[in-house]
Design an enzyme around this catalytic site. Structure first.
Site, mmCIF file in Angstrom:
data_model
loop_
_atom_site.group_PDB
_atom_site.id
_atom_site.type_symbol
_atom_site.label_atom_id
_atom_site.label_comp_id
_atom_site.label_asym_id
_atom_site.label_seq_id
_atom_site.Cartn_x
_atom_site.Cartn_y
_atom_site.Cartn_z
ATOM 1 N N LYS A 237 10.158 -2.735 -75.614
ATOM 2 C CA LYS A 237 11.640 -2.698 -75.687
ATOM 3 C C LYS A 237 12.228 -2.050 -74.439
ATOM 4 C CE LYS A 237 15.782 -3.011 -77.220
ATOM 5 N NZ LYS A 237 16.496 -4.308 -77.210
ATOM 6 N N CYS A 291 22.661 0.887 -74.114
ATOM 7 C CA CYS A 291 21.311 0.318 -74.027
ATOM 8 C C CYS A 291 20.839 0.317 -72.582
ATOM 9 C CB CYS A 291 21.324 -1.091 -74.612
ATOM 10 S SG CYS A 291 21.731 -1.123 -76.356
HETATM 11 N N1 LIG Z 1 24.233 -2.241 -79.751
HETATM 12 C C1 LIG Z 1 23.278 -3.054 -79.318
HETATM 13 O O1 LIG Z 1 23.523 -4.085 -78.659
HETATM 14 C C2 LIG Z 1 21.846 -2.708 -79.607
HETATM 15 C C3 LIG Z 1 20.902 -3.719 -79.455
HETATM 16 C C4 LIG Z 1 19.578 -3.428 -79.684
HETATM 17 C C5 LIG Z 1 19.189 -2.152 -80.066
HETATM 18 N N2 LIG Z 1 20.136 -1.210 -80.235
HETATM 19 C C6 LIG Z 1 19.672 0.117 -80.694
HETATM 20 O O2 LIG Z 1 20.299 0.387 -81.970
HETATM 21 C C7 LIG Z 1 20.890 1.682 -81.954
HETATM 22 C C8 LIG Z 1 22.139 1.628 -82.789
HETATM 23 O O3 LIG Z 1 23.014 0.733 -82.136
HETATM 24 P P1 LIG Z 1 24.400 0.335 -82.755
HETATM 25 O O4 LIG Z 1 25.071 -0.546 -81.739
HETATM 26 O O5 LIG Z 1 24.228 -0.135 -84.156
HETATM 27 O O6 LIG Z 1 25.174 1.764 -82.792
HETATM 28 P P2 LIG Z 1 26.587 2.038 -83.470
HETATM 29 O O7 LIG Z 1 27.130 3.246 -82.786
HETATM 30 O O8 LIG Z 1 27.405 0.801 -83.511
HETATM 31 O O9 LIG Z 1 26.233 2.380 -85.002
HETATM 32 C C9 LIG Z 1 25.464 3.510 -85.329
HETATM 33 C C10 LIG Z 1 25.745 3.816 -86.798
HETATM 34 O O10 LIG Z 1 24.847 4.849 -87.210
HETATM 35 C C11 LIG Z 1 25.564 5.804 -87.969
HETATM 36 N N3 LIG Z 1 24.858 7.090 -87.896
HETATM 37 C C12 LIG Z 1 24.840 7.970 -86.879
HETATM 38 N N4 LIG Z 1 24.059 9.022 -87.205
HETATM 39 C C13 LIG Z 1 23.556 8.770 -88.445
HETATM 40 C C14 LIG Z 1 22.697 9.472 -89.330
HETATM 41 N N5 LIG Z 1 22.186 10.664 -88.992
HETATM 42 N N6 LIG Z 1 22.405 8.918 -90.538
HETATM 43 C C15 LIG Z 1 22.925 7.711 -90.872
HETATM 44 N N7 LIG Z 1 23.765 7.001 -90.086
HETATM 45 C C16 LIG Z 1 24.060 7.537 -88.887
HETATM 46 C C17 LIG Z 1 26.952 5.831 -87.346
HETATM 47 O O11 LIG Z 1 27.900 6.349 -88.264
HETATM 48 C C18 LIG Z 1 27.169 4.355 -87.033
HETATM 49 O O12 LIG Z 1 27.764 3.680 -88.114
HETATM 50 C C19 LIG Z 1 21.172 1.955 -80.479
HETATM 51 O O13 LIG Z 1 21.169 3.307 -80.170
HETATM 52 C C20 LIG Z 1 20.034 1.235 -79.763
HETATM 53 O O14 LIG Z 1 18.945 2.117 -79.668
HETATM 54 C C21 LIG Z 1 21.447 -1.427 -80.018
HETATM 55 C C1 LIG Z 2 17.173 -7.181 -72.101
HETATM 56 C C2 LIG Z 2 18.499 -7.573 -72.653
HETATM 57 O O1 LIG Z 2 19.055 -8.616 -72.339
HETATM 58 N N1 LIG Z 2 19.064 -6.708 -73.522
HETATM 59 C C3 LIG Z 2 20.322 -7.036 -74.158
HETATM 60 C C4 LIG Z 2 21.289 -5.869 -73.937
HETATM 61 O O2 LIG Z 2 22.520 -6.247 -74.494
HETATM 62 P P1 LIG Z 2 23.884 -5.440 -74.146
HETATM 63 O O3 LIG Z 2 24.795 -5.630 -75.301
HETATM 64 O O4 LIG Z 2 23.585 -4.061 -73.680
HETATM 65 O O5 LIG Z 2 24.612 -6.229 -72.969
HETATM 66 P P2 LIG Z 2 24.148 -6.775 -71.541
HETATM 67 O O6 LIG Z 2 24.514 -8.206 -71.494
HETATM 68 O O7 LIG Z 2 22.765 -6.391 -71.242
HETATM 69 O O8 LIG Z 2 25.155 -5.989 -70.540
HETATM 70 C C5 LIG Z 2 24.966 -4.637 -70.261
HETATM 71 C C6 LIG Z 2 25.934 -4.302 -69.113
HETATM 72 O O9 LIG Z 2 25.492 -4.944 -67.910
HETATM 73 C C7 LIG Z 2 26.521 -5.766 -67.378
HETATM 74 N N2 LIG Z 2 25.881 -6.946 -66.795
HETATM 75 C C8 LIG Z 2 25.110 -7.746 -67.582
HETATM 76 C C9 LIG Z 2 24.471 -8.835 -67.039
HETATM 77 C C10 LIG Z 2 24.626 -9.135 -65.654
HETATM 78 O O10 LIG Z 2 24.095 -10.108 -65.125
HETATM 79 N N3 LIG Z 2 25.419 -8.287 -64.899
HETATM 80 C C11 LIG Z 2 26.032 -7.200 -65.442
HETATM 81 O O11 LIG Z 2 26.731 -6.465 -64.731
HETATM 82 C C12 LIG Z 2 27.440 -6.073 -68.559
HETATM 83 O O12 LIG Z 2 28.755 -6.317 -68.115
HETATM 84 C C13 LIG Z 2 27.359 -4.772 -69.358
HETATM 85 O O13 LIG Z 2 28.249 -3.801 -68.857
HETATM 86 O O14 LIG Z 2 20.779 -4.693 -74.542
HETATM 87 C C14 LIG Z 2 20.552 -4.812 -75.962
HETATM 88 C C15 LIG Z 2 20.087 -3.457 -76.458
HETATM 89 O O15 LIG Z 2 18.797 -3.210 -76.126
HETATM 90 C C16 LIG Z 2 19.520 -5.909 -76.207
HETATM 91 O O16 LIG Z 2 19.221 -6.008 -77.566
HETATM 92 C C17 LIG Z 2 20.048 -7.209 -75.643
HETATM 93 O O17 LIG Z 2 19.110 -8.239 -75.827
#
Ligand SMILES: NC(=O)c1ccc[n+]([C@@H]2O[C@H](COP(=O)([O-])OP(=O)(O)OC[C@H]3O[C@@H](n4cnc5c(N)ncnc54)[C@H](O)[C@@H]3O)[C@@H](O)[C@H]2O)c1
Ligand SMILES: CC(=O)N[C@@H]1[C@@H](OP(=O)(O)OP(=O)(O)OC[C@H]2O[C@@H](n3ccc(=O)[nH]c3=O)[C@H](O)[C@@H]2O)O[C@H](CO)[C@@H](O)[C@@H]1O
Length: 463
Positions: A237, A291
């Site tokens: 990851k 992220c």
């Molecule tokens: N956002 C993405 O695109 C993305 C993609 C892949 C992985 N992730 C991973 O997932 C994690 C969560 O992402 P997200 O976008 O859902 O975050 P988010 O901030 O949208 O949601 C997090 C949720 O967790 C809750 N929370 C916080 N502390 C808690 C606790 N102690 N017990 C129970 N609930 C609690 C918050 O109230 C909130 O509703 C990220 O930190 C990252 O590691 C995020």
């Molecule tokens: C490996 C990968 O693909 N991971 C994705 C990523 O998703 P994300 O929601 O964080 O968004 P991104 O699209 O990565 O953008 C992040 C920032 O980079 C800027 N950007 C992006 C592309 C580019 O060519 N030039 C840029 O400048 C964009 O504007 C923004 O500010 O992480 C998630 C959590 O791990 C993953 O799950 C998800 O698959």
């Protein structure tokens, strides 16, 4: 074929795999999802669709109340409101803020709470550790814990496992632990959870891997890829994120030399990417979200060796808001306008279009630098309140009621396409996301990765 009895765990089960699968998909295995945010709510909904016996946990009581009313607090996720409502209405999914009680009543525990970094760029695993302590307090032999939030490699072994053992009094071998990274991103969560990417699973032992593989085999229509262990899965990851940050860093470095080359760099990148092995990303005004800009620090913290490439890419990406200010100053100097006292409009403060998330947004350092130079900064964003960044808020519907010396686009929200730029008096525009076509206006435009406005007249590959 009979199912495993209700409420018992899958780890070390003596029942057949078929009986375990039936138990899993018939609700005999109670499942808890900790964290119901942008990722957790889609995940909990898809788990509920599969199993029919899911309790979501969140510390935000408003989130819990909304979900129990069958409402979805996450915008911009096609299909999610309907899935949440359906699963709650059918009694297959409910929410609670009592993580210790839910942990006691569940056999599979999936954790997807925020894992962030602090001011010193150190991993902040506070939420994860807190949830693991609650899970541990209710852990029974045969349970499985799955970590989906991104963590520094070795976290399951060195942080999560000790907490679970300490709080439960159980030992390794009595319960399972696996790392199964969430690979989804906001905007297409249900599609990505069910189809888009293979699911990586890695357990602290083979039995944990086996069960995680079985569970996600019932959730995704894509492949499930078991790897050697939890640390390998954690590294997978983080490596994905490192690749993306370094690649964007390359794109931004190329974008910074656009003017020296006298070309539209993005046109060259698009043409280069017609080679199957080439996948240079897109230059922009910076890398935000919790992220991609965070994962390099997760990795660098864990490896004592120097990682100059990863750090340099981070530095290049973090330099892009300042690059945008440089181009803004160039443009103002053409109009003999001083930045001190200039009115500047910032379009968008979320980290990317359509997502109500401002963590690590490039808008923050941009606004700070502009204000430091004496500019009067205004901002508008259709999804979030801009005043958290100290900018004066402007309603998007009335954005052309006033004139500005300059504008900087940070986020390519689709709502910005409705702006009639001819309503503004001539201004300097810096487009940080290649989102604007102002060729039918008299504004001076600089597009990051493309160059000065007149450069946009050139043909572009694939347009
Ligand atoms: N956002 C993405 O695109 C993305 C993609 C892949 C992985 N992730 C991973 O997932 C994690 C969560 O992402 P997200 O976008 O859902 O975050 P988010 O901030 O949208 O949601 C997090 C949720 O967790 C809750 N929370 C916080 N502390 C808690 C606790 N102690 N017990 C129970 N609930 C609690 C918050 O109230 C909130 O509703 C990220 O930190 C990252 O590691 C995020
Ligand atoms: C490996 C990968 O693909 N991971 C994705 C990523 O998703 P994300 O929601 O964080 O968004 P991104 O699209 O990565 O953008 C992040 C920032 O980079 C800027 N950007 C992006 C592309 C580019 O060519 N030039 C840029 O400048 C964009 O504007 C923004 O500010 O992480 C998630 C959590 O791990 C993953 O799950 C998800 O698959």
């Amino acid at each position: 074929m009979s199912s495993i009895p209700r409420g018992i765990g899958l780890y070390g089960s003596e029942y057949s795999t078929q009986a375990q699968r039936i138990g899993l998909t018939s609700g005999a295995v109670p499942i808890a999802i900790y964290g119901l945010g942008k990722m957790g709510l889609p995940l909990a909904s898809v788990y509920a669709e599969m199993s029919g016996n899911v309790t979501g946990v969140d510390i935000d009581e408003d989130v819990v109340r909304m979900i129990n009313r069958g409402e979805c607090h996450i915008d911009g996720e096609p299909g999610l409101p309907e899935l949440v409502s359906e699963q709650v209405e059918r009694g297959r999914f409910e929410a609670s803020s009592d993580s210790r009680k839910v942990a006691k009543d569940s056999s599979v525990h999936v954790v997807i709470v925020p894992t962030l970094i602090n001011e010193e760029h150190e991993a902040d695993l506070g939420a994860l550790e807190s949830v693991c302590a609650d899970v541990g307090s209710g852990l029974d032999p045969g349970d499985l814990v799955i970590i989906e939030c991104t963590v520094p490699p070795r976290t399951c072994e060195e942080v999560v496992m000790p907490i679970l053992e300490r709080e439960s009094g159980l030992s390794r071998g009595e319960f399972g632990l696996a790392f199964c990274p969430e690979r989804t991103s906001s905007g297409k969560a249900l599609y990505k959870l069910r189809e888009a990417h293979p699911k990586i699973v890695g357990g602290i032992d083979d039995e944990s891997t086996r069960i995680a593989e079985m569970i996600y085999g019932e959730i995704t229509n894509n492949d499930v890829i078991p790897v050697s262990d939890a640390t390998t899965a954690e590294a997978v990851k983080v490596f994905e994120g490192l690749y993306r940050d370094v690649n964007i860093g390359l794109a931004n470095e190329l974008g910074r030399v656009t003017d020296s080359l006298g070309i539209d760099t993005t046109e060259a990148i698009e043409a280069a990417n017609t080679q199957s092995y080439c996948n240079i990303h897109t230059p922009g005004i910076g890398v935000g979200g919790h992220c991609i800009p965070y994962y390099p620090y997760f990795f660098m913290q864990q490896v004592p060796e120097q990682t100059p490439l990863i750090q340099t890419a981070r530095d290049v990406n973090d330099s892009m808001p300042g690059f945008a200010v440089e181009k803004l100053l160039d443009g103002l100097s053409r109009r003999h306008t001083d930045i001190d006292g200039a009115k500047v409009l910032v379009l968008g403060v979320t980290y990317r279009a359509g997502v109500a998330e401002t963590r690590a947004t490039p808008a923050a350092p941009l606004i700070e630098e502009l204000q430091g130079l004496g500019a009067d900064v205004y901002a508008t964003d259709p999804l979030v309140d801009v005043t958290e960044f100290g900018a004066a808020s402007v309603d998007l519907e009335n954005v052309t009621d006033d004139d500005y010396d300059a504008a900087v686009l940070v986020t390519a929200h689709e709502q910005f396409q409705n702006i009639d730029w001819n309503e503004f008096a001539d201004m300097i525009v810096v487009d940080g996301r290649q989102a604007l076509d102002l060729s039918d206006t008299d504004h001076y435009v600089y597009t990051i990765g493309v160059g000065p406005g007149e450069m946009r007249e050139k043909g572009r590959v694939g347009q």
